[in-house]
Design a protein around this motif. Structure first.
Motif, PDB file in Angstrom:
ATOM      1  N   VAL A 193       0.827  -1.207   0.000  1.00 20.24           N
ATOM      2  CA  VAL A 193       0.000   0.000   0.000  1.00 20.24           C
ATOM      3  C   VAL A 193       0.867   1.265   0.000  1.00 20.24           C
ATOM      4  O   VAL A 193       0.615   2.201  -0.761  1.00 20.24           O
ATOM      5  CB  VAL A 193      -0.929   0.024   1.234  1.00 20.24           C
ATOM      6  N   ARG A 194       1.898   1.279   0.844  1.00 19.83           N
ATOM      7  CA  ARG A 194       2.710   2.481   1.010  1.00 19.83           C
ATOM      8  C   ARG A 194       3.859   2.495   0.002  1.00 19.83           C
ATOM      9  O   ARG A 194       5.036   2.391   0.345  1.00 19.83           O
ATOM     10  CB  ARG A 194       3.230   2.563   2.439  1.00 19.83           C
ATOM     11  N   ALA A 195       3.466   2.656  -1.256  1.00 20.40           N
ATOM     12  CA  ALA A 195       4.469   2.740  -2.321  1.00 20.40           C
ATOM     13  C   ALA A 195       5.417   3.904  -2.077  1.00 20.40           C
ATOM     14  O   ALA A 195       6.588   3.861  -2.480  1.00 20.40           O
ATOM     15  CB  ALA A 195       3.774   2.901  -3.669  1.00 20.40           C
ATOM     16  N   ASP A 196       4.933   4.954  -1.413  1.00 18.84           N
ATOM     17  CA  ASP A 196       5.783   6.112  -1.135  1.00 18.84           C
ATOM     18  C   ASP A 196       6.915   5.754  -0.174  1.00 18.84           C
ATOM     19  O   ASP A 196       8.049   6.204  -0.338  1.00 18.84           O
ATOM     20  CB  ASP A 196       4.961   7.279  -0.602  1.00 18.84           C
ATOM     21  N   TRP A 197       6.619   4.918   0.816  1.00 20.91           N
ATOM     22  CA  TRP A 197       7.667   4.522   1.762  1.00 20.91           C
ATOM     23  C   TRP A 197       8.704   3.628   1.098  1.00 20.91           C
ATOM     24  O   TRP A 197       9.898   3.727   1.389  1.00 20.91           O
ATOM     25  CB  TRP A 197       7.043   3.802   2.959  1.00 20.91           C
ATOM     26  N   VAL A 198       8.242   2.743   0.222  1.00 20.47           N
ATOM     27  CA  VAL A 198       9.181   1.870  -0.494  1.00 20.47           C
ATOM     28  C   VAL A 198      10.094   2.705  -1.389  1.00 20.47           C
ATOM     29  O   VAL A 198      11.315   2.524  -1.394  1.00 20.47           O
ATOM     30  CB  VAL A 198       8.422   0.821  -1.334  1.00 20.47           C
ATOM     31  N   LEU A 199       9.506   3.648  -2.136  1.00 17.89           N
ATOM     32  CA  LEU A 199      10.317   4.510  -2.997  1.00 17.89           C
ATOM     33  C   LEU A 199      11.308   5.318  -2.175  1.00 17.89           C
ATOM     34  O   LEU A 199      12.465   5.505  -2.591  1.00 17.89           O
ATOM     35  CB  LEU A 199       9.412   5.449  -3.803  1.00 17.89           C
ATOM     36  N   LYS A 200      10.881   5.771  -1.025  1.00 23.67           N
ATOM     37  CA  LYS A 200      11.768   6.551  -0.154  1.00 23.67           C
ATOM     38  C   LYS A 200      12.977   5.727   0.271  1.00 23.67           C
ATOM     39  O   LYS A 200      14.101   6.236   0.342  1.00 23.67           O
ATOM     40  CB  LYS A 200      10.997   7.050   1.067  1.00 23.67           C
ATOM     41  N   ASP A 201      12.737   4.448   0.543  1.00 19.19           N
ATOM     42  CA  ASP A 201      13.853   3.554   0.884  1.00 19.19           C
ATOM     43  C   ASP A 201      14.855   3.478  -0.268  1.00 19.19           C
ATOM     44  O   ASP A 201      16.068   3.588  -0.064  1.00 19.19           O
ATOM     45  CB  ASP A 201      13.325   2.150   1.196  1.00 19.19           C
ATOM     46  N   TYR A 202      14.354   3.280  -1.478  1.00 19.61           N
ATOM     47  CA  TYR A 202      15.251   3.153  -2.632  1.00 19.61           C
ATOM     48  C   TYR A 202      16.041   4.444  -2.864  1.00 19.61           C
ATOM     49  O   TYR A 202      17.231   4.402  -3.181  1.00 19.61           O
ATOM     50  CB  TYR A 202      14.458   2.783  -3.883  1.00 19.61           C
ATOM     51  N   ILE A 203      15.377   5.573  -2.717  1.00 21.35           N
ATOM     52  CA  ILE A 203      16.077   6.851  -2.899  1.00 21.35           C
ATOM     53  C   ILE A 203      17.148   7.020  -1.836  1.00 21.35           C
ATOM     54  O   ILE A 203      18.265   7.486  -2.124  1.00 21.35           O
ATOM     55  CB  ILE A 203      15.081   8.028  -2.874  1.00 21.35           C
ATOM     56  N   LYS A 204      16.839   6.651  -0.618  1.00 19.29           N
ATOM     57  CA  LYS A 204      17.827   6.735   0.464  1.00 19.29           C
ATOM     58  C   LYS A 204      19.044   5.860   0.147  1.00 19.29           C
ATOM     59  O   LYS A 204      20.191   6.242   0.417  1.00 19.29           O
ATOM     60  CB  LYS A 204      17.200   6.294   1.781  1.00 19.29           C
ATOM     61  N   ILE A 205      18.806   4.700  -0.451  1.00 14.79           N
ATOM     62  CA  ILE A 205      19.897   3.793  -0.795  1.00 14.79           C
ATOM     63  C   ILE A 205      20.735   4.354  -1.942  1.00 14.79           C
ATOM     64  O   ILE A 205      21.968   4.415  -1.855  1.00 14.79           O
ATOM     65  CB  ILE A 205      19.330   2.406  -1.180  1.00 14.79           C
ATOM     66  N   PHE A 206      20.090   4.792  -3.012  1.00 15.46           N
ATOM     67  CA  PHE A 206      20.815   5.214  -4.211  1.00 15.46           C
ATOM     68  C   PHE A 206      21.363   6.640  -4.121  1.00 15.46           C
ATOM     69  O   PHE A 206      22.397   6.947  -4.715  1.00 15.46           O
ATOM     70  CB  PHE A 206      19.895   5.131  -5.444  1.00 15.46           C
ATOM     71  N   HIS A 207      20.650   7.499  -3.366  1.00  9.12           N
ATOM     72  CA  HIS A 207      21.046   8.909  -3.266  1.00  9.12           C
ATOM     73  C   HIS A 207      20.939   9.359  -1.804  1.00  9.12           C
ATOM     74  O   HIS A 207      20.087  10.188  -1.468  1.00  9.12           O
ATOM     75  CB  HIS A 207      20.143   9.783  -4.148  1.00  9.12           C
TER      76      HIS A 207
END
Length: 348
Positions: free
Chosen positions: A318-332
């Motif tokens: 449901v929380r696609a925003d939290w998942v995307l935030k994790d990926y951004i934190k990892i890559f950038h």
């Protein structure tokens, strides 16, 4: 991920559940190419995959439901509607603390697992609806329950490859549970956050190359270039190792094939639920040949895990925003200096 599928059924007297691709839903709410619904007089029409349903307004909102997939618990928990759940299957895979508490208190019943479902218990609970994925091999069981007046709604959310469309199932649950306003507000929050995060990711001039998933036996199940994982990586302003692939499902590759494509990979994500790199090597010594394993960063999905339950497959749906935030934190990482990962966990 452990996809769990279960039995069920549909009552023709109360709900018309039939395969009818000719029905038009153009004037209603479109969740994705798989799911649409609209209201026609006193009837709510739902199309989910190959199935259509007609619900009389007197049948909704549902007051008692049975869930046969942990991911569906994520939608109901996001709405704070756990009180409508009367039964779940494979409760050991459900992360929600509220649902687990209700199980212990007897307010929610365990109705079995993917090997054997307690049909008599499901019937005794008299649910208004049962939500599950559709598995053709269980059609006889669906018919048995249908004959006992149990209706089923098949929702194959795992087919959705666009993160926001998968999250948008929240609106359907809101409609069926009489929480439409709250569901719309929740989804709007996720959508707004997601789109703002996508813009934030574009502020980075670096676009690192990313590897995903892991091997099972001799096969590496690499997400196709149009899968949800690939879309998350792209939206996080990174370059997926097979970004030009057009598959919406996993690709099977040998280690040698992945190795040949892995030059320049800086990050490896969704590397299972391992606790350490040592554990990964014990399972597959070939990993030690990858540059990203030795000099890059490796992340598993055990950030919110409790025994067999993993919230990445529950609230993370449901929380696609939290998942995307994790990926951004990892890559950038510089773009989110104070953010701590939610679902992902770096392996040491």
């Amino acid at each position: 991920m452990k996809s769990r599928f279960f039995l069920i059924f549909a009552i023709c007297a109360l709900i018309s559940c039939k395969r009818d691709p000719k029905n038009s839903f153009s004037q209603g709410t479109s969740i994705s190419k798989y799911v649409q619904y609209n209201e026609n007089g006193d009837v709510l029409k739902l199309k989910s995959g190959n199935f259509t349903y007609d619900f009389k307004k007197s049948q909704i909102p549902f007051k008692k439901v049975v869930l046969l997939n942990a991911s569906m618990a994520g939608y109901i928990a996001e709405l704070g509607a756990e009180d409508v759940i009367v039964g779940v299957s494979s409760p050991e895979y459900i992360f929600s603390e509220n649902i687990q508490r209700k199980l212990k208190e007897g307010q929610i019943k365990n109705v079995g697992n993917e090997q054997k479902y307690d049909v008599e218990k499901i019937i005794s609970l008299q649910p208004d609806a049962i939500f599950t994925n559709h598995i053709a091999s269980f059609d006889n069981s669906y018919q048995l329950l249908k004959n006992n007046g149990i209706q089923v709604i098949f929702l194959d959310e795992y087919n959705e490859q666009k993160p926001l469309e998968k999250a948008a199932y929240l609106k359907l649950f809101g409609k069926l549970l009489g929480m439409e306003k709250k569901a719309d507000e929740k989804y709007s929050e996720v959508e707004k956050n997601y789109n703002e995060l996508k813009k934030l990711a574009l502020q980075s001039t670096e676009k690192p190359v990313v590897l995903a998933n892991e091997m099972y036996g001799d096969v590496w199940y690499l997400p196709g270039g149009k899968t949800s994982v690939a879309n998350f990586i792209s939206d996080a302003n990174a370059q997926y190792i097979v970004k030009d692939n057009t598959e919406e499902k996993a690709m099977t590759m040998s280690f040698e094939e992945v190795f040949s494509k892995s030059k320049g990979v800086k990050y490896w994500v969704n590397a299972g639920s391992h606790t350490s790199k040592k554990e990964m090597l014990n399972m597959n010594p070939f990993y030690g040949k990858l540059d990203v394993f030795n000099t890059g960063k490796v992340y598993g999905i055990a950030g919110r895990e409790r025994e067999k339950a993993n919230d990445f497959f529950e609230s993370g749906i449901v929380r696609a925003d939290w998942v995307l935030k994790d990926y951004i934190k990892i890559f950038h990482p510089d773009l989110l200096p104070n953010y701590k990962l939610t679902y992902m966990k770096e392996l040491q």
